[in-house]
Scaffold this motif. Structure first.
Motif, PDB file in Angstrom:
ATOM      1  N   LEU A  41     -76.203  21.415   9.741  1.00 57.80           N
ATOM      2  CA  LEU A  41     -75.445  22.540   8.981  1.00 57.80           C
ATOM      3  C   LEU A  41     -74.229  22.681   9.462  1.00 57.80           C
ATOM      4  O   LEU A  41     -74.074  22.638  10.983  1.00 57.80           O
ATOM      5  N   HIS A  42     -73.068  22.981   8.651  1.00 60.42           N
ATOM      6  CA  HIS A  42     -71.760  23.224   9.343  1.00 60.42           C
ATOM      7  C   HIS A  42     -71.223  24.590   8.764  1.00 60.42           C
ATOM      8  O   HIS A  42     -71.247  24.544   7.359  1.00 60.42           O
ATOM      9  N   THR A  63     -71.163  23.736   4.663  1.00 59.61           N
ATOM     10  CA  THR A  63     -71.065  22.276   4.426  1.00 59.61           C
ATOM     11  C   THR A  63     -72.285  21.568   4.849  1.00 59.61           C
ATOM     12  O   THR A  63     -72.984  21.819   6.047  1.00 59.61           O
ATOM     13  N   ALA A  64     -72.898  20.675   4.114  1.00 59.73           N
ATOM     14  CA  ALA A  64     -74.247  19.966   4.537  1.00 59.73           C
ATOM     15  C   ALA A  64     -74.198  18.572   3.823  1.00 59.73           C
ATOM     16  O   ALA A  64     -73.716  18.521   2.661  1.00 59.73           O
ATOM     17  N   VAL A  70     -70.229  14.650   8.809  1.00 59.14           N
ATOM     18  CA  VAL A  70     -69.172  15.438   8.558  1.00 59.14           C
ATOM     19  C   VAL A  70     -68.733  16.275   9.261  1.00 59.14           C
ATOM     20  O   VAL A  70     -69.302  16.693  10.335  1.00 59.14           O
ATOM     21  N   VAL A  71     -67.221  16.619   9.441  1.00 54.42           N
ATOM     22  CA  VAL A  71     -66.742  17.359  10.238  1.00 54.42           C
ATOM     23  C   VAL A  71     -65.622  18.198   9.312  1.00 54.42           C
ATOM     24  O   VAL A  71     -64.915  17.652   8.658  1.00 54.42           O
ATOM     25  N   HIS A  95     -57.411  21.824   4.080  1.00 52.81           N
ATOM     26  CA  HIS A  95     -58.832  21.564   4.530  1.00 52.81           C
ATOM     27  C   HIS A  95     -58.910  20.160   4.717  1.00 52.81           C
ATOM     28  O   HIS A  95     -58.758  19.552   3.907  1.00 52.81           O
ATOM     29  N   PHE A  96     -59.559  19.744   5.925  1.00 47.66           N
ATOM     30  CA  PHE A  96     -59.903  18.447   6.113  1.00 47.66           C
ATOM     31  C   PHE A  96     -61.511  18.134   5.967  1.00 47.66           C
ATOM     32  O   PHE A  96     -62.228  18.987   6.928  1.00 47.66           O
ATOM     33  N   LEU A  97     -61.994  17.466   5.275  1.00 41.38           N
ATOM     34  CA  LEU A  97     -63.624  17.086   5.412  1.00 41.38           C
ATOM     35  C   LEU A  97     -63.686  15.487   5.876  1.00 41.38           C
ATOM     36  O   LEU A  97     -63.525  14.786   5.043  1.00 41.38           O
ATOM     37  N   ILE A  98     -63.960  15.433   7.183  1.00 40.75           N
ATOM     38  CA  ILE A  98     -63.985  14.020   7.675  1.00 40.75           C
ATOM     39  C   ILE A  98     -65.492  13.446   7.686  1.00 40.75           C
ATOM     40  O   ILE A  98     -66.351  14.281   8.390  1.00 40.75           O
ATOM     41  N   ARG A  99     -65.710  12.480   6.871  1.00 38.39           N
ATOM     42  CA  ARG A  99     -66.969  11.860   6.770  1.00 38.39           C
ATOM     43  C   ARG A  99     -67.027  10.375   7.641  1.00 38.39           C
ATOM     44  O   ARG A  99     -66.270   9.653   7.583  1.00 38.39           O
ATOM     45  N   GLY A 100     -68.088  10.277   8.490  1.00 40.17           N
ATOM     46  CA  GLY A 100     -68.388   9.395   9.211  1.00 40.17           C
ATOM     47  C   GLY A 100     -69.744   8.470   8.690  1.00 40.17           C
ATOM     48  O   GLY A 100     -70.544   9.018   8.661  1.00 40.17           O
TER      49      GLY A 100
END
Length: 487
Positions: free
Chosen positions: A422-423, A432-433, A468-469, A477-482
């Motif tokens: 969880l974030h 965020t999750a 995610v970060v 807002h930046f949502l970085i998905r790896g």
């Protein structure tokens, strides 16, 4: 020939009389019956289960009766006969039909994302209305900021980040398995798969990320391992986020270990002067790890093992062991007190005061909370009066630690057996999750409403769930998905 037809027709009539008793609530009649032939012979069971694109099959089955040997297709509103076996020659299995349905919904959501057809979660949520209400005194500054963040979340667009590396030999190897941001969200530690089957570590610097530039720098090191990385966290040994703590699984005759890597290993300056690995501690397989920031337990980290918790002092090497009745899958230290919170496979959440000595039994547990399934992630809120926890049943709950009661539940998360983090971003009021269905979901912390559901740009796979970060450090807002070649 005539008899066989009569027998076949009689067999159909017998099934026709059985089915309505199972589905009488749907009001269907004998004309809707499962056929004995291939998938082209469907049944109409009644209203389809119209749910969230990410809803699991168990949610669908709760609204539509499950018939042995048949699968219900909500899109066609019919039952289909399943063929026995799970081989490549079987054109129709429950798994293949479910995957096809999930992929169809993912592509539909991606198309809506591209065409910006998303609907705002709250009615009247736009910048002009919010500003007007704020000027009229109808919104407090806290509520105004929270709603502005929600509006930004709704307006986020998907764009690919270009990753540059000083080492040309690592080009095209960005198959990210784990990404973890530091406290300031200026750096991201990554665990990458490499072609020969091992892993490689690196740090991505986000300082160049902004509105005009979507380019970041990534620095790798020469350390490789063929062992699975179970858990990662940043550690503050000499200064904030100075090191990275890795928990590696054991393999063959090699035991598991917890290793501390200096972040300076990934610096772009003086590569020839890079120090070696700081230290490594032999442990059995660790499911989780956490670093303590409280001065009363300075330089200590914890690892969650099979039926025990191990707290280690990096400087002195002193260890404390606390026996548990279940595997410890999630951990986090409090900062205001030397308390360690643990989430277990049994569904129990408990806290430990690490100042006390080892005790037999489990009388040292200060706070005890319980989920119905294995707890996979726990996050303390800043005031440390509340704790967020998720489990393998897809439940996300907010607990009040003062009363040991659940005060909120966040719906929509999907999980069956994975350890998913969880974030929590309290300043923005967001949670965020990423679910096991590979959808990224963002909730409002205040009222638990689901603000955004983001589909994966690649076909979903339970073996490659994105990490995610989330960051708003640059005013946006930046949502970085790896994931596999995806950041």
């Amino acid at each position: 020939m005539g008899r066989s037809k009569e027998k076949r027709g009689w067999g159909y009539r017998r099934r026709c009389h059985r089915l309505p008793r199972r589905r009488r609530a749907n009001g269907n009649h004998c004309s809707h019956r499962p056929e004995e032939e291939e998938a082209q012979s469907p049944v109409n069971p009644g209203p389809s289960c119209g749910g969230n694109p990410s809803s699991s099959s168990s949610t669908q089955n709760s609204a539509v009766p499950e018939l042995p040997g048949f699968y219900y297709d909500p899109e066609k509103n019919r039952y289909f006969r399943l063929l026995s076996g799970h081989n490549n020659y079987n054109p129709l299995t429950k798994e293949s039909i479910q995957y096809k349905a999930m992929e169809s919904k993912r592509l539909k959501l991606l198309e809506e994302e591209e065409q910006q057809k998303r609907k705002t979660t709250r009615a009247g949520l736009n910048s002009s209305v919010l500003l007007q209400k704020r000027q009229l005194g109808l919104l407090s500054s806290t509520s105004y900021c929270r709603l502005v963040h929600e509006l930004k979340v709704n307006c986020m667009q998907r764009r690919k980040i270009e990753i540059h590396s000083p080492d040309s030999s690592v080009a095209g190897t960005n198959n990210f398995k784990i990404i973890v941001a530091d406290v300031a969200c200026e750096r991201i530690f990554t665990v990458n798969d490499v072609e020969h089957g091992g892993c490689k570590y690196g740090i991505i610097n986000l300082s160049g990320l902004g509105k005009e530039s979507l380019t970041v720098e990534m620095y790798d090191n020469l350390y490789f391992t063929n062992r699975k990385v179970n858990s990662v966290c940043w550690a503050s040994l000499t200064h904030p986020d100075s090191h990275v703590l890795l928990c590696l699984m054991g393999i063959a005759e090699t035991p598991g270990c917890a290793s501390l890597l200096p972040a300076s290993l990934f610096s772009s300056t003086n590569p020839g002067d890079r120090p070696g690995m700081l230290c490594s501690f032999k442990i059995s397989t660790a499911w989780s790890c956490a670093w303590c920031l409280n001065p009363q337990a300075d330089n200590c980290f914890s690892t969650g093992l099979t039926r025990r918790v191990l707290v280690t002092n990096v400087v002195t090497g002193h260890r404390q062991t606390f026996g548990t009745s279940s595997d410890v899958l999630a951990q986090q230290f409090a900062t205001q007190t030397p308390m360690l919170y643990n989430g277990c496979r049994s569904g129990e959440i408990f806290s430990i005061d690490v100042r006390q000595r080892n005790r037999k039994g489990q009388n040292w547990k200060a706070i005890r909370l319980f989920h119905d399934s294995a707890v996979t992630s726990i996050r303390l809120l800043k005031a440390e009066h509340y704790l967020m926890a998720s489990d393998m049943a897809g439940k996300i709950k907010l607990w009040d630690l003062r009363t040991a009661k659940c005060v909120k539940q966040y719906e929509g998360h999907h999980n069956e057996y994975a350890i998913l983090p969880l974030h929590v971003n309290e300043e923005e009021g967001l949670l965020t999750a990423v679910g096991q269905d590979c959808y990224t979901r963002i909730w409002s912390l205040q009222d638990a409403s689901l603000l955004r559901t983001i589909p994966s740009p690649h076909p979903s796979s339970k073996d490659a769930i994105p990490s995610v970060v989330f960051s708003s450090r640059l005013g946006e807002h930046f949502l970085i998905r790896g994931g596999a070649d995806d950041v």
